[in-house]
Design a protein around this motif. Sequence first.
Motif, PDB file in Angstrom:
ATOM      1  N   VAL A   8       0.848  -1.209   0.000  1.00  0.00           N
ATOM      2  CA  VAL A   8       0.000   0.000   0.000  1.00  0.00           C
ATOM      3  C   VAL A   8       0.883   1.259   0.000  1.00  0.00           C
ATOM      4  CG1 VAL A   8      -1.883   1.195   1.200  1.00  0.00           C
ATOM      5  CG2 VAL A   8      -1.848  -1.301   1.118  1.00  0.00           C
ATOM      6  N   HIS A   9       2.112   1.150   0.521  1.00  0.00           N
ATOM      7  CA  HIS A   9       3.123   2.208   0.423  1.00  0.00           C
ATOM      8  C   HIS A   9       3.022   3.284   1.512  1.00  0.00           C
ATOM      9  CE1 HIS A   9       6.416   4.187  -1.563  1.00  0.00           C
ATOM     10  NE2 HIS A   9       5.741   5.254  -1.900  1.00  0.00           N
ATOM     11  N   GLN A  10       2.438   2.936   2.674  1.00  0.00           N
ATOM     12  CA  GLN A  10       2.517   3.871   3.809  1.00  0.00           C
ATOM     13  C   GLN A  10       4.003   4.075   4.148  1.00  0.00           C
ATOM     14  OE1 GLN A  10       0.794   0.923   3.854  1.00  0.00           O
ATOM     15  NE2 GLN A  10      -1.257   1.253   4.660  1.00  0.00           N
ATOM     16  N   HIS A  11       4.349   5.228   4.764  1.00  0.00           N
ATOM     17  CA  HIS A  11       5.767   5.507   5.034  1.00  0.00           C
ATOM     18  C   HIS A  11       6.194   5.268   6.480  1.00  0.00           C
ATOM     19  CE1 HIS A  11       6.332   6.456   0.972  1.00  0.00           C
ATOM     20  NE2 HIS A  11       7.239   7.411   1.094  1.00  0.00           N
ATOM     21  N   ASN A  12       5.268   5.359   7.443  1.00  0.00           N
ATOM     22  CA  ASN A  12       5.625   4.934   8.804  1.00  0.00           C
ATOM     23  C   ASN A  12       5.434   3.427   8.868  1.00  0.00           C
ATOM     24  OD1 ASN A  12       6.459   7.324   9.879  1.00  0.00           O
ATOM     25  ND2 ASN A  12       4.574   7.774  10.999  1.00  0.00           N
ATOM     26  N   ASN A  71      -1.773  15.449  -8.945  1.00  0.00           N
ATOM     27  CA  ASN A  71      -0.458  15.130  -9.500  1.00  0.00           C
ATOM     28  C   ASN A  71       0.623  15.856  -8.709  1.00  0.00           C
ATOM     29  OD1 ASN A  71       1.863  14.966 -11.534  1.00  0.00           O
ATOM     30  ND2 ASN A  71       0.255  13.765 -12.535  1.00  0.00           N
ATOM     31  N   ARG A  72       1.713  15.139  -8.422  1.00  0.00           N
ATOM     32  CA  ARG A  72       2.780  15.706  -7.589  1.00  0.00           C
ATOM     33  C   ARG A  72       3.715  16.601  -8.383  1.00  0.00           C
ATOM     34  NH1 ARG A  72       5.145  11.662  -3.184  1.00  0.00           N
ATOM     35  NH2 ARG A  72       6.581  10.976  -4.796  1.00  0.00           N
ATOM     36  N   ARG A  73       3.684  16.500  -9.727  1.00  0.00           N
ATOM     37  CA  ARG A  73       4.711  17.146 -10.551  1.00  0.00           C
ATOM     38  C   ARG A  73       4.143  18.372 -11.243  1.00  0.00           C
ATOM     39  NH1 ARG A  73       9.031  14.058 -11.953  1.00  0.00           N
ATOM     40  NH2 ARG A  73       8.920  14.501 -14.177  1.00  0.00           N
ATOM     41  N   CYS A  92      -2.930   6.778  -5.306  1.00  0.00           N
ATOM     42  CA  CYS A  92      -2.454   7.971  -4.593  1.00  0.00           C
ATOM     43  C   CYS A  92      -1.470   7.544  -3.516  1.00  0.00           C
ATOM     44  CB  CYS A  92      -3.630   8.697  -3.925  1.00  0.00           C
ATOM     45  SG  CYS A  92      -3.166  10.270  -3.190  1.00  0.00           S
ATOM     46  N   HIS A  93      -0.378   8.303  -3.356  1.00  0.00           N
ATOM     47  CA  HIS A  93       0.459   8.068  -2.175  1.00  0.00           C
ATOM     48  C   HIS A  93      -0.452   8.136  -0.943  1.00  0.00           C
ATOM     49  CE1 HIS A  93       4.147   8.297  -4.500  1.00  0.00           C
ATOM     50  NE2 HIS A  93       4.831   8.027  -3.417  1.00  0.00           N
ATOM     51  N   PRO A  94      -0.354   7.160  -0.034  1.00  0.00           N
ATOM     52  CA  PRO A  94      -1.346   7.049   1.038  1.00  0.00           C
ATOM     53  C   PRO A  94      -0.972   7.772   2.331  1.00  0.00           C
ATOM     54  CG  PRO A  94       0.030   5.106   1.047  1.00  0.00           C
ATOM     55  CD  PRO A  94       0.591   6.029  -0.011  1.00  0.00           C
ATOM     56  N   ALA A 138       6.323  -1.621  -8.370  1.00  0.00           N
ATOM     57  CA  ALA A 138       6.956  -0.391  -7.893  1.00  0.00           C
ATOM     58  C   ALA A 138       6.079   0.858  -8.006  1.00  0.00           C
ATOM     59  CB  ALA A 138       8.286  -0.202  -8.622  1.00  0.00           C
ATOM     60  N   GLU A 139       6.754   2.018  -8.016  1.00  0.00           N
ATOM     61  CA  GLU A 139       6.042   3.299  -8.013  1.00  0.00           C
ATOM     62  C   GLU A 139       5.748   3.723  -9.444  1.00  0.00           C
ATOM     63  OE1 GLU A 139       6.150   5.909  -5.017  1.00  0.00           O
ATOM     64  OE2 GLU A 139       8.066   5.340  -4.178  1.00  0.00           O
ATOM     65  N   SER A 140       4.876   2.987 -10.090  1.00  0.00           N
ATOM     66  CA  SER A 140       4.518   3.278 -11.477  1.00  0.00           C
ATOM     67  C   SER A 140       3.746   4.592 -11.568  1.00  0.00           C
ATOM     68  CB  SER A 140       3.656   2.154 -12.045  1.00  0.00           C
ATOM     69  OG  SER A 140       4.368   0.938 -12.052  1.00  0.00           O
ATOM     70  N   ALA A 169      -0.501  -1.324  -8.197  1.00  0.00           N
ATOM     71  CA  ALA A 169       0.942  -1.208  -8.416  1.00  0.00           C
ATOM     72  C   ALA A 169       1.657  -1.535  -7.102  1.00  0.00           C
ATOM     73  CB  ALA A 169       1.304   0.174  -8.933  1.00  0.00           C
ATOM     74  N   TYR A 170       2.896  -1.082  -6.958  1.00  0.00           N
ATOM     75  CA  TYR A 170       3.671  -1.341  -5.731  1.00  0.00           C
ATOM     76  C   TYR A 170       3.823  -2.841  -5.466  1.00  0.00           C
ATOM     77  CZ  TYR A 170       3.335   3.652  -5.078  1.00  0.00           C
ATOM     78  OH  TYR A 170       3.443   4.999  -5.259  1.00  0.00           O
ATOM     79  N   GLY A 171       3.987  -3.623  -6.554  1.00  0.00           N
ATOM     80  CA  GLY A 171       4.411  -5.018  -6.400  1.00  0.00           C
ATOM     81  C   GLY A 171       5.904  -5.012  -6.108  1.00  0.00           C
ATOM     82  N   TRP A 179      12.173   1.226  -7.659  1.00  0.00           N
ATOM     83  CA  TRP A 179      11.668   2.482  -7.099  1.00  0.00           C
ATOM     84  C   TRP A 179      10.693   3.115  -8.084  1.00  0.00           C
ATOM     85  CZ3 TRP A 179      13.904   5.883  -2.829  1.00  0.00           C
ATOM     86  CH2 TRP A 179      14.335   5.087  -1.774  1.00  0.00           C
ATOM     87  N   TYR A 180      10.920   4.371  -8.518  1.00  0.00           N
ATOM     88  CA  TYR A 180       9.917   4.985  -9.403  1.00  0.00           C
ATOM     89  C   TYR A 180       9.988   4.392 -10.806  1.00  0.00           C
ATOM     90  CZ  TYR A 180       8.630   8.296  -5.831  1.00  0.00           C
ATOM     91  OH  TYR A 180       8.151   8.843  -4.673  1.00  0.00           O
ATOM     92  N   ILE A 181       8.829   4.265 -11.446  1.00  0.00           N
ATOM     93  CA  ILE A 181       8.778   3.899 -12.865  1.00  0.00           C
ATOM     94  C   ILE A 181       8.047   5.015 -13.602  1.00  0.00           C
ATOM     95  CG2 ILE A 181       8.131   2.158 -14.566  1.00  0.00           C
ATOM     96  CD1 ILE A 181       8.285   0.041 -12.473  1.00  0.00           C
TER      97      ILE A 181
HETATM   98 ZN    ZN Z   1       6.469   6.822  -3.075  1.00  0.00          ZN
END
Ligand code: ZN
Length: 460
Positions: A117-121, A185-187, A240-242, A391-393, A414-416, A421-423
């Motif tokens: 799921v890509h949580q960061h903590n 979008n982050r960019r 979405c980044h979670p 990954a981070e597709s 995604a995030y298999g 890292w980023y794709i």
């Molecule tokens: Zn990320």
Amino acid sequence: MNRRDFISGSTGAMVAGALLTSDSVAADKPGDLRLATFRFDVTPPKGHSLCGGWIRPVVGVDDPLEAMGYVLLGVGKPIVVCAVDWTGLANSAHIQWRKALADAARTAIDRVAVQCVHQHNAPFACMDAQAIVQEQGDLPDIVNPGFFARCLKNAGDAVTKSLKKTTPVTHIAHGEARVEKVAANRRIIGLNGKLISQRGSSSRKPEHHRFPEGLIDPMLKTVAFYNGNKKLVASHFYACHPMSYYGDGRVSADFCGLARRRMQKQEPDCLHLYFNGCGGNIGAGKYNNGSKEARIELTQRMFDGITTSNATLKPEPIRSFAWETEDILPPLDPRFNEEQLLVGIRNKTNRVVARNRPSYTVAFIRRVKEGIPITLSSLHVNDISMLHLPAESFIEYQLRAQAIAPNRFVACAAYGDGGPWYIPVKEAYPQGGYAVGVAWCSPQIDPLMSNGIQTLLSRS
Ligand SMILES: [Zn+2]
């Protein structure tokens, strides 16, 4: 037998090609399909590294991390799909996790999809990077090997236990709903065609809140398996980044995981799974100032999306079924040099992030040199396709997948395998920015991924 032989020998493209015939179910025997669900705790202990070791380690737990999924039986060897509340599982860590599930389900590793799921903590496991970091003697773990081994043991035990109670699967349903005010979008790209600002997961900059959402997939998609009219498993997909906030050492499944858990409480007889889509360039920064209140609001918006999507589900009998895989060999970006990176990792005056992070790069370089591929997979049921991507597709891959199969309902997880890292898509490389800087693959990954997705969908 080296790892490359292991993968290609047991799970290669030849097997995938044969699946259409061996895996398809005829309309007259949908009753052969059965399902088991499993769920186990993957919360790291106090002091354990989070997100690779360069943010504050575990000081406490706000809410637990879980891994959960389902096993489908009755169409060739069993199929296992699993969602994990971790930042990532990279390279051999991803392979080991899939193998633990495969062994317990008595199936082949290429019939197992594991998506984070890509949580960061949360832990960001790469056993190869861990070995590099451990060698240095003075760095925090990437992931504690003992804890990782316990998680694998629990994974196997959970699957073994689940198979004692299986349920017939007769129907499938799909639904979707627009999620309001979460993804953006982050960019942010300037007139010169370059990235001029990175809108992170949270931001206090007014311009980040003002700037439009940009390219996203606003829809949360749900696919559910049923026995008659009894819903057994509902998988929810949203890109979405979670993270609402992180770095405080408080473990949490964060707003996507919290929304999932609230729905789980509401419908305890159905297992609710949450999958992060191609959210590499997507975050909540437009709508999130990083406060505790914002986490509550974002959780509510995700929960509303899940609830509304759930309400659109209309079960239909299962008529066809296929599992497909496609292996791609990721192309390394020549910007990254193993020897140079190791010099930086060994330099004890560098910050932890400048030593632990390149350890993931070195791990990936070695993996590519060994020729270990990344497996893309898809589960096709009737006119529904669930894709499992690495990954981070970037979001473009998910939108392209939907565009080339307009008559199908395409849900992307995604995030298999987090190795690359980023794709990014190839257009993003000359724009620059953070994601491109930590994308270990060359732009050639774009046609490889796109063709792989197209191949999977063409076999639906
Ligand atoms: Zn990320």
